[in-house]
Write an enzyme that holds these catalytic residues in place. Structure first.
Site, PDB file in Angstrom:
ATOM      1  N   ASP A 131      14.247  21.660 -20.464  1.00 55.94           N
ATOM      2  CA  ASP A 131      15.091  22.296 -19.487  1.00 55.94           C
ATOM      3  C   ASP A 131      15.786  23.812 -19.932  1.00 55.94           C
ATOM      4  OD1 ASP A 131      16.627  20.129 -16.768  1.00 55.94           O
ATOM      5  OD2 ASP A 131      16.459  22.470 -17.122  1.00 55.94           O
ATOM      6  N   GLU A 135      23.232  20.276  -8.814  1.00 53.54           N
ATOM      7  CA  GLU A 135      23.285  19.868 -10.181  1.00 53.54           C
ATOM      8  C   GLU A 135      24.705  19.362 -10.300  1.00 53.54           C
ATOM      9  OE1 GLU A 135      20.403  23.148 -12.138  1.00 53.54           O
ATOM     10  OE2 GLU A 135      21.277  21.602 -13.344  1.00 53.54           O
TER      11      GLU A 135
HETATM   12  C1  GLC Z   1      17.983  23.581 -14.005  1.00 53.70           C
HETATM   13  C2  GLC Z   1      17.468  22.342 -13.613  1.00 53.70           C
HETATM   14  C3  GLC Z   1      16.056  22.179 -13.670  1.00 53.70           C
HETATM   15  C4  GLC Z   1      15.347  23.593 -13.187  1.00 53.70           C
HETATM   16  C5  GLC Z   1      15.611  24.449 -14.380  1.00 53.70           C
HETATM   17  C6  GLC Z   1      15.147  25.639 -14.175  1.00 53.70           C
HETATM   18  O1  GLC Z   1      18.877  23.592 -14.772  1.00 53.70           O
HETATM   19  O2  GLC Z   1      17.802  21.139 -14.527  1.00 53.70           O
HETATM   20  O3  GLC Z   1      15.748  21.071 -12.691  1.00 53.70           O
HETATM   21  O4  GLC Z   1      13.924  23.252 -12.990  1.00 53.70           O
HETATM   22  O5  GLC Z   1      16.920  24.623 -14.587  1.00 53.70           O
HETATM   23  O6  GLC Z   1      15.866  26.522 -13.021  1.00 53.70           O
END
Ligand code: GLC
Length: 613
Positions: free
Chosen positions: A308, A504
């Protein structure tokens, strides 16, 4: 498939898995086996690669942090992403996104071995970064529709609209199983029920990746966030729940949080994203037990793991130690996203000094190459650049019609006093109110044009008010006031209320009651003598005890996306409500909102949803 019993629903899920099937403990009896078939070709490429080129394939910067676009070729980067708000400088339109993607892909083709990029975006409910794309209901609504065929259809349209910009990787589906709706990512989950998550997660992967990943309309899918991202305990995350700690034993982990991965691996998903969160105190991105022993060895996952966004920075130690820990645990590609030159230098150091075995590097690169071969990216007869003929159907009425059907099937009727719904089309005057009646941004929620979404009009679509206006008969009149004033004289009021967009950690909430503005709108309309239909637009169930006695009807519309007509279709009876709750609905008296906690009191249970009599 509509309105099915859970048994049939799960059976459909097993059928959706195709050749692979699941044993009773959820383990795939037939490993995916989709990518090892490309071993020979991949090893042939790997043999030509320098250590620097191998490490380049494992590196994914965000395009906003690229010091020089030519770094794509200079470092033989394997991937670039556009994270939230990482958009083309020239704007969020279709052409700008397509030109941007082609620009980076052309540079990749100038690397020594001409290995194309996989370019990643969060296309989580349509190609939601791009203005004009069809925006589908977020997963929580699709979970209430319980229709795998429809989810697959929506995902196929999403993949087509993503490929219209050339982009070939979607960080979807989210197969979280949220256990506490105070979590800001609840709406990214289909359900609190692992069976629903498993079945719809497979449908999404089949839609995105199509029958074969080398289909020119397919995109690489990414099951996320592995594992138990939705099982964290309140207070264990900085904002409450997000990125916190899932304190569960292994039996519970396998029963609730693993089926979405077992099933999507069996369905051939090509990438999986480990979660920021921890399992019993250990960061998922650092856990060899989770990444290698369970996912790769036991379940036979043959795709690759993508970290992530900056998740390695949360691990203990220096950046070099964080890289060592995560790569040795089994991470294959790292969403750096900013310090990519430092990442490359440090990983080369680790490999040279033997702290990261070259065999681990080779395994990671082999996995990445196998997926790229499966995608047709290594086929020299094909160009990885965008097919701009797809611009013709981008955001098309046909695509919007499918999204409208998703909206209809996602709506859940919670109350219908005196069968007020469906509304007659000749009922004199209807007064519409509420902050979300005419607000595309609220209607779409987070991950829409902006990472956090944006109240107002971030993109093109039909608001619920516009939909109501076009649904009524000629003899009717529709008036509107956001606060519910000037409604006197109308018989029926429709109050469209709920949550403003978030994503988030910004969506973690310690309490879930409606805001005072929303409660006020309903009270104001009732005081003017109207019967009131409440349409709740939210990323999760909210505490509605305060308004339930006063509302004549209540419809949960979740985050319906761009096609508000789907809401009007159900309100006026063109379509009947068939949605069934995929999450339990809390009572205000709850002292906890975590499934299973003694203090959690439910108003409605999963599976609840009224029909029109
Ligand atoms: C974010 C999320 C994830 C996403 C990634 C790229 O923080 O946790 O779901 O795919 O970063 O944007």
């Amino acid at each position: 498939m509509m309105n099915v019993s859970r048994r049939h629903f799960v059976a459909a899920g097993a059928a959706a898995l195709g050749a692979a099937f699941l044993m009773e403990d959820g383990r795939a009896a037939v490993a995916a086996g989709r990518f090892s078939q490309y071993d020979k070709q991949a090893r042939g490429i790997l043999a030509q690669m320098s250590l620097a080129e191998k490490i380049g394939q494992m590196t994914q910067p965000d395009k906003n942090y690229l010091k020089n676009p030519d770094d794509v070729a200079n470092y033989s980067l394997g991937s670039v992403l556009s994270g939230g708000d990482s958009d083309p400088k020239s704007g969020n339109d279709l052409i700008s996104w397509t030109d941007m993607y082609d620009g980076y892909q052309e540079r990749a083709l100038h690397s020594r071995l001409h290995i194309p990029l996989v370019y990643g975006v969060d296309a989580v409910h349509g190609h939601n970064n791009v203005i004009g794309a069809v925006i589908f209901p977020h997963n929580i609504g699709l979970g209430c529709a319980r229709n795998p065929e429809l989810v697959e259809k929506a995902a196929r349209i999403t993949s087509e609209e993503v490929r219209a910009t050339g982009i070939n990787w979607a960080f979807a589906p989210c197969v979280a199983v949220p256990q506490d709706i105070r979590w800001g990512r609840t709406y990214e989950g289909f359900s609190q029920d692992p069976d629903i998550v498993k079945t719809l997660g497979v449908a999404a992967v089949k839609g995105l990746q199509r029958a074969s990943l080398d289909d020119p309309l397919a995109v690489l899918a990414c099951s996320k966030h592995y594992i138990a991202d939705g099982g964290t305990k309140w207070g264990s995350g900085k904002t409450g729940l997000d990125q916190g700690d899932a304190e569960v034993d292994e039996t519970t982990l396998r029963r609730i949080f693993l089926p979405g991965y077992t099933a999507t691996i069996a369905a051939g998903v090509g990438s999986i994203m480990p979660s920021y969160s921890t399992w019993n105190g250990v960061r998922c991105s650092a856990s060899k037990k989770l990444l290698t022993d369970l996912l790769k060895n036991e379940l036979g996952f043959e795709g690759f793991l993508i970290s992530d966004y900056g998740a390695l920075n949360q691990l203990p130690g220096t950046y070099k130690q964080q890289i060592q820990t995560s790569i040795n645990a089994g991470m294959d590609m790292v969403m750096v996203p900013d310090k990519y030159v430092e990442f490359i230098d440090l990983l080369r150091e680790l490999a040279t000094e033997g702290s990261v075995p070259v065999s681990r590097i080779d395994d990671a690169v082999l996995r990445i190459l196998r997926v790229k071969i499966a995608m047709g990216l290594m086929d020299r007869k094909r160009s990885p650049l965008a097919d701009r003929s797809l611009h013709r159907t981008f955001g098309s009425p046909e695509h919007r019609a499918v999204a409208r059907d998703c909206v209809r099937q996602s709506l859940v009727l919670l109350k219908n006093e005196g069968n007020l719904l469906p509304l007659s089309k000749s009922a004199g005057r209807i007064h519409v109110s509420g902050k979300t009646a005419d607000n595309m941004g609220n209607q779409c929620g987070g991950w829409t044009i902006f990472w956090q979404g944006k109240t107002g009009e971030p993109t093109i679509g039909t608001t619920i008010l516009t939909a109501i206006r076009s649904a009524i008969g000629s003899g009717m009149k529709v008036t509107f006031s956001e606060d519910g004033s000037n409604a006197m004289g109308a018989k029926i009021g429709i109050a469209v209320i709920g949550e403003k967009p978030y994503a988030e950690m910004f969506g973690d909430r310690s309490e879930l009651r409606l805001d005072n503005e929303d409660v006020g709108v309903i009270a104001r309309m009732k005081s003017q003598g109207l019967r009131v239909v409440v349409v709740l637009v939210s990323g999760r169930p909210l505490v509605i005890d305060e308004i339930l006695p006063h509302a004549d009807a209540v419809v949960a519309a979740w985050l319906p996306g761009s096609e508000g007509d789907g809401v009007a279709d159900v309100l006026f009876g063109a379509n009947k409500p068939t949605g069934k709750l995929s999450f339990s609905w809390p009572k205000g008296a709850s002292t906890s909102f975590h499934i299973g906690d003694s203090g959690y009191r439910t108003l409605f249970n999963p599976g609840y949803g009224l029909a029109y009599s």
